[in-house]
Design a protein around this motif. Structure first.
Motif, mmCIF file in Angstrom:
data_model
loop_
_atom_site.group_PDB
_atom_site.id
_atom_site.type_symbol
_atom_site.label_atom_id
_atom_site.label_comp_id
_atom_site.label_asym_id
_atom_site.label_seq_id
_atom_site.Cartn_x
_atom_site.Cartn_y
_atom_site.Cartn_z
ATOM 1 N N GLU A 51 0.826 -1.086 0.010
ATOM 2 C CA GLU A 51 -0.068 0.046 0.236
ATOM 3 C C GLU A 51 1.030 1.446 -0.058
ATOM 4 O O GLU A 51 2.062 1.257 0.156
ATOM 5 C CB GLU A 51 -0.911 0.072 1.189
ATOM 6 N N ASP A 52 0.285 2.134 -0.287
ATOM 7 C CA ASP A 52 0.976 3.708 -0.002
ATOM 8 C C ASP A 52 0.365 4.694 0.910
ATOM 9 O O ASP A 52 0.535 5.707 0.719
ATOM 10 C CB ASP A 52 1.045 4.242 -1.610
ATOM 11 N N ASN A 53 0.121 4.035 1.943
ATOM 12 C CA ASN A 53 -0.631 4.728 3.085
ATOM 13 C C ASN A 53 -0.119 4.895 4.528
ATOM 14 O O ASN A 53 -0.678 5.386 5.304
ATOM 15 C CB ASN A 53 -2.153 4.217 2.947
ATOM 16 N N ALA A 54 1.107 4.688 4.397
ATOM 17 C CA ALA A 54 2.013 4.844 5.820
ATOM 18 C C ALA A 54 1.759 6.184 6.381
ATOM 19 O O ALA A 54 1.604 6.143 7.594
ATOM 20 C CB ALA A 54 3.491 4.527 5.467
ATOM 21 N N ASP A 55 1.755 7.315 5.554
ATOM 22 C CA ASP A 55 1.764 8.514 6.068
ATOM 23 C C ASP A 55 0.242 8.676 6.687
ATOM 24 O O ASP A 55 -0.043 9.763 7.622
ATOM 25 C CB ASP A 55 1.784 9.614 4.952
ATOM 26 N N ALA A 56 -0.696 8.039 6.326
ATOM 27 C CA ALA A 56 -2.107 7.900 7.047
ATOM 28 C C ALA A 56 -2.166 7.393 8.276
ATOM 29 O O ALA A 56 -3.004 7.917 8.912
ATOM 30 C CB ALA A 56 -3.138 7.284 5.698
ATOM 31 N N HIS A 57 -1.397 6.505 8.374
ATOM 32 C CA HIS A 57 -1.415 5.840 9.690
ATOM 33 C C HIS A 57 -0.840 6.830 10.538
ATOM 34 O O HIS A 57 -1.162 6.973 11.723
ATOM 35 C CB HIS A 57 -0.338 4.669 9.615
ATOM 36 N N MET A 58 0.240 7.524 10.272
ATOM 37 C CA MET A 58 0.945 8.354 11.245
ATOM 38 C C MET A 58 0.013 9.501 11.254
ATOM 39 O O MET A 58 -0.110 10.088 12.652
ATOM 40 C CB MET A 58 2.410 8.922 10.755
ATOM 41 N N LYS A 59 -0.679 10.175 10.179
ATOM 42 C CA LYS A 59 -1.584 11.268 10.687
ATOM 43 C C LYS A 59 -2.507 10.885 11.551
ATOM 44 O O LYS A 59 -3.027 11.707 12.319
ATOM 45 C CB LYS A 59 -2.149 11.693 9.219
ATOM 46 N N ARG A 60 -3.094 9.788 11.278
ATOM 47 C CA ARG A 60 -4.393 9.237 12.431
ATOM 48 C C ARG A 60 -3.864 9.292 13.815
ATOM 49 O O ARG A 60 -4.230 9.687 14.670
ATOM 50 C CB ARG A 60 -4.826 7.957 11.912
ATOM 51 N N GLN A 61 -2.468 8.933 13.942
ATOM 52 C CA GLN A 61 -1.590 8.740 15.304
ATOM 53 C C GLN A 61 -1.833 10.087 15.895
ATOM 54 O O GLN A 61 -2.045 10.347 17.160
ATOM 55 C CB GLN A 61 -0.417 7.980 15.407
ATOM 56 N N ILE A 62 -1.540 11.304 15.193
ATOM 57 C CA ILE A 62 -1.469 12.406 15.627
ATOM 58 C C ILE A 62 -2.736 13.287 15.888
ATOM 59 O O ILE A 62 -3.168 13.712 16.956
ATOM 60 C CB ILE A 62 -0.662 13.300 14.615
ATOM 61 N N MET A 63 -3.816 12.803 15.222
ATOM 62 C CA MET A 63 -5.005 13.449 15.341
ATOM 63 C C MET A 63 -6.008 12.798 16.320
ATOM 64 O O MET A 63 -6.948 13.233 16.652
ATOM 65 C CB MET A 63 -5.766 13.587 13.886
ATOM 66 N N GLY A 64 -5.561 11.377 16.553
ATOM 67 C CA GLY A 64 -6.507 10.661 17.378
ATOM 68 C C GLY A 64 -7.397 9.641 17.026
ATOM 69 O O GLY A 64 -8.093 9.707 15.783
ATOM 70 N N ARG A 65 -7.782 8.613 17.573
ATOM 71 C CA ARG A 65 -8.791 7.515 17.480
ATOM 72 C C ARG A 65 -10.147 7.848 17.726
ATOM 73 O O ARG A 65 -11.012 7.727 16.954
ATOM 74 C CB ARG A 65 -8.221 6.299 18.199
ATOM 75 N N GLU A 66 -10.469 8.704 18.814
ATOM 76 C CA GLU A 66 -11.834 8.878 19.475
ATOM 77 C C GLU A 66 -11.828 10.161 20.339
ATOM 78 O O GLU A 66 -10.873 10.539 20.583
ATOM 79 C CB GLU A 66 -12.516 7.688 20.122
ATOM 80 N N VAL A 67 -13.419 10.278 20.559
ATOM 81 C CA VAL A 67 -13.547 11.443 21.603
ATOM 82 C C VAL A 67 -14.500 10.756 22.313
ATOM 83 O O VAL A 67 -15.354 10.036 22.281
ATOM 84 C CB VAL A 67 -13.903 12.653 20.745
ATOM 85 N N VAL A 68 -14.473 11.446 23.859
ATOM 86 C CA VAL A 68 -15.388 11.209 24.535
ATOM 87 C C VAL A 68 -16.068 12.545 25.015
ATOM 88 O O VAL A 68 -15.454 13.510 25.408
ATOM 89 C CB VAL A 68 -14.841 10.435 25.830
ATOM 90 N N VAL A 69 -17.474 12.522 25.095
ATOM 91 C CA VAL A 69 -17.903 13.821 25.444
ATOM 92 C C VAL A 69 -19.242 13.524 26.384
ATOM 93 O O VAL A 69 -19.873 12.550 26.421
ATOM 94 C CB VAL A 69 -18.908 14.378 24.016
ATOM 95 N N ALA A 70 -19.302 14.294 27.438
ATOM 96 C CA ALA A 70 -20.173 14.403 28.435
ATOM 97 C C ALA A 70 -21.660 14.544 27.832
ATOM 98 O O ALA A 70 -21.599 15.496 26.853
ATOM 99 C CB ALA A 70 -19.956 15.139 29.567
ATOM 100 N N VAL A 71 -22.659 13.968 28.396
ATOM 101 C CA VAL A 71 -24.135 14.317 28.131
ATOM 102 C C VAL A 71 -24.792 14.789 29.185
ATOM 103 O O VAL A 71 -24.931 14.197 30.420
ATOM 104 C CB VAL A 71 -24.907 13.094 27.523
ATOM 105 N N THR A 72 -25.258 16.113 28.859
ATOM 106 C CA THR A 72 -25.883 16.707 30.220
ATOM 107 C C THR A 72 -27.460 17.319 29.672
ATOM 108 O O THR A 72 -27.467 17.676 28.395
ATOM 109 C CB THR A 72 -25.169 17.845 30.646
#
Length: 138
Positions: A85-106
């Protein structure tokens, strides 16, 4: 305690892109009926990201430029990962930007800061990928 799970699917037509998924996540929250709890939103693919930030086009452009400087796509032969594949850069970019978010519900709403929005970040697009929304609470 109640729980809710839904998969969202995205297909970005270009290699990279950012999509504001806040309205879609808010619809999931409404569907869940949960008023108080937590919501997890995570990319289910290793070359995509979910993150929280401001919905401002200049900032999105700045992310593009910054990420490309940190992990340039080309030349693809600079990465050992790029055998099939030619997507090694995409793996690294994802690592920097993060996998998930958690948000409180109120009170049945996402408990955000003033300018916060949830984004799906794509770094190796042109195919369908999924995002998991999991909500727990009462």
């Amino acid at each position: 305690m109640k729980h809710y799970r839904k998969e969202l699917w995205f297909e970005v037509p270009s290699r990279r892109g950012f999509i504001n998924i806040t309205p879609t996540v808010e619809n999931c929250l409404i569907e869940s009926g949960i008023q108080e709890g937590l919501i997890l939103v995570n990319a289910m693919h290793i070359t995509a990201s979910v993150f929280i930030n401001d919905d401002e086009s200049g900032l999105h452009h700045d992310y593009e430029v910054w990420l490309e400087k940190l992990a340039p796509h080309a030349p693809v032969n600079q990465y050992r990962h790029n055998g099939y594949e030619d997507n090694a850069d995409a793996h690294m970019k994802r690592q920097i930007m993060g996998r998930e978010v958690v948000v409180a519900v109120t009170a049945g709403k996402l408990d955000f800061g003033t300018w916060e929005q949830i984004f799906y970040g794509e770094f190796d697009g042109k195919r369908k990928k999924r995002v998991l929304v999991k909500i727990i609470g009462e």
